[in-house]
Design a protein around this motif. Structure first.
Motif, PDB file in Angstrom:
ATOM      1  N   ASP A  61     -41.129 -29.312   4.023  1.00  0.00           N
ATOM      2  CA  ASP A  61     -42.025 -28.947   2.927  1.00  0.00           C
ATOM      3  C   ASP A  61     -43.419 -29.528   3.085  1.00  0.00           C
ATOM      4  N   SER A  62     -43.552 -30.552   3.903  1.00  0.00           N
ATOM      5  CA  SER A  62     -44.856 -31.187   4.093  1.00  0.00           C
ATOM      6  C   SER A  62     -44.892 -31.922   5.421  1.00  0.00           C
ATOM      7  N   GLU A  63     -46.096 -32.280   5.847  1.00  0.00           N
ATOM      8  CA  GLU A  63     -46.229 -33.070   7.070  1.00  0.00           C
ATOM      9  C   GLU A  63     -45.593 -34.441   6.892  1.00  0.00           C
ATOM     10  N   THR A  64     -45.748 -35.001   5.717  1.00  0.00           N
ATOM     11  CA  THR A  64     -45.163 -36.309   5.448  1.00  0.00           C
ATOM     12  C   THR A  64     -43.651 -36.266   5.631  1.00  0.00           C
ATOM     13  N   GLU A  65     -43.002 -35.236   5.084  1.00  0.00           N
ATOM     14  CA  GLU A  65     -41.550 -35.093   5.217  1.00  0.00           C
ATOM     15  C   GLU A  65     -41.159 -34.931   6.677  1.00  0.00           C
ATOM     16  N   MET A  66     -41.942 -34.162   7.437  1.00  0.00           N
ATOM     17  CA  MET A  66     -41.663 -33.926   8.852  1.00  0.00           C
ATOM     18  C   MET A  66     -41.725 -35.233   9.646  1.00  0.00           C
ATOM     19  N   PHE A  67     -42.780 -36.006   9.454  1.00  0.00           N
ATOM     20  CA  PHE A  67     -42.921 -37.260  10.177  1.00  0.00           C
ATOM     21  C   PHE A  67     -41.846 -38.265   9.779  1.00  0.00           C
ATOM     22  N   GLU A  68     -41.510 -38.288   8.503  1.00  0.00           N
ATOM     23  CA  GLU A  68     -40.473 -39.218   8.047  1.00  0.00           C
ATOM     24  C   GLU A  68     -39.115 -38.853   8.634  1.00  0.00           C
ATOM     25  N   ALA A  69     -38.831 -37.554   8.741  1.00  0.00           N
ATOM     26  CA  ALA A  69     -37.568 -37.114   9.342  1.00  0.00           C
ATOM     27  C   ALA A  69     -37.493 -37.529  10.812  1.00  0.00           C
TER      28      ALA A  69
END
Length: 285
Positions: free
Chosen positions: A83-91
């Motif tokens: 849903d967001s870049e933040t979510e992608m990096f955290e994953a």
């Protein structure tokens, strides 16, 4: 120290000569090489379960170079499953945390695409990415020539040092702006990564062809080329505590053989293939 490995462990039939070796590829691989590039992460963020399995199947001193997910480097052409870049990096960071905690993560490798050129916007993007990755050791590889044009070369290297980017030095076809020259320079005193992509110029420019993945890295380094790289590696070793070299010329199955030949040139112990010592069975009937 010079550590030699390959991209992935699944496609190198040369080192899986027996049924036993083929059934336990990573276990077999880990007995021959000290590192590997996890390229599967580029296509999908891997589960922690996979990471735990890979950590368990490799020796204590084995290390992984994990290629950054394609959405993190601007390769994705479609919608990314976050849903967001933040979510992608955290994953991504959650996925590699297993390797970090086991002290088996050598670095996260960020290879940016050929259209990622040297602009203020992209410099800002690199700063943002490095900040998102926090304390994870990160290597940076460019595919656009503008970063290493004579007027920008030293500025690019200075920027990488200041922003804590490990240099991923490339050996690749010199095929116009979508390729970079060999830049024999470390930006981190602990680690330098070298990636051997081969020198297949026509294959490098075949991205519009349906079989481009099969031919792009179709290249076998000859002995003279490997000897030249042995000298480069020794010079880079004077700048970094460790140099990790990854052979990515997988298309024709040449990576493993080239890696073993380089080991021999460097005077390293070349581990035997599983079954290599077994006597040939006579065919009596």
């Amino acid at each position: 120290m010079i550590t030699i490995g390959l991209t992935g462990w699944g496609d190198h039939d040369y080192i899986y000569a027996t049924k036993e070796a083929a059934k336990q590829k990573l276990v077999t691989y880990g007995k021959m090489f000290g590192t590997v590039e996890v390229d599967s992460m580029f296509y999908a963020v891997q589960s922690k379960r996979n990471m735990e399995k890979w950590v368990q199947e490799t020796p204590k001193d084995f290390r992984f170079v994990v290629k950054a997910y394609q959405g993190m480097t601007g390769h994705s052409r479609g919608k990314i499953p976050f849903d967001s870049e933040t979510e992608m990096f955290e994953a991504f960071k959650l996925s590699i945390s297993t390797m970090q905690h086991a002290n088996k993560l050598k670095a996260a490798l960020f290879q940016f695409p050929p259209w990622f050129d040297c602009t203020r916007e992209n410099v800002a993007k690199l700063r943002e990415v490095r900040e998102r990755m926090e304390d994870v050791p990160c290597a940076l590889e460019f595919r656009h020539q503008s970063w290493f044009q004579p007027a920008m070369r030293e500025r690019t290297l200075k920027f990488m040092r200041e922003e804590r980017w490990i240099h991923s030095v490339c050996d690749e076809p010199q095929a116009g702006v979508g390729s970079v020259p060999i830049v024999e320079e470390a930006t981190d005193d602990q680690l330098t990564i070298v990636r051997m992509h081969g020198r297949n110029v026509s294959g490098w420019q075949s991205s519009n062809q349906p079989n481009w993945r099969e031919v792009r890295y179709l290249y076998r380094y000859n002995t003279q080329e490997l000897e030249e790289w042995a000298e480069r590696l020794r010079r880079l070793e004077q700048q970094s505590k460790e140099v990790v070299i990854i052979f990515n010329n997988n298309s024709g199955g040449d990576a493993a053989e080239n890696a073993r030949e380089l080991m021999a040139i460097l005077g390293q112990n070349v581990p035997k293939l599983l079954g290599e010592d077994e006597p040939e069975q006579l065919d009596l009937f």
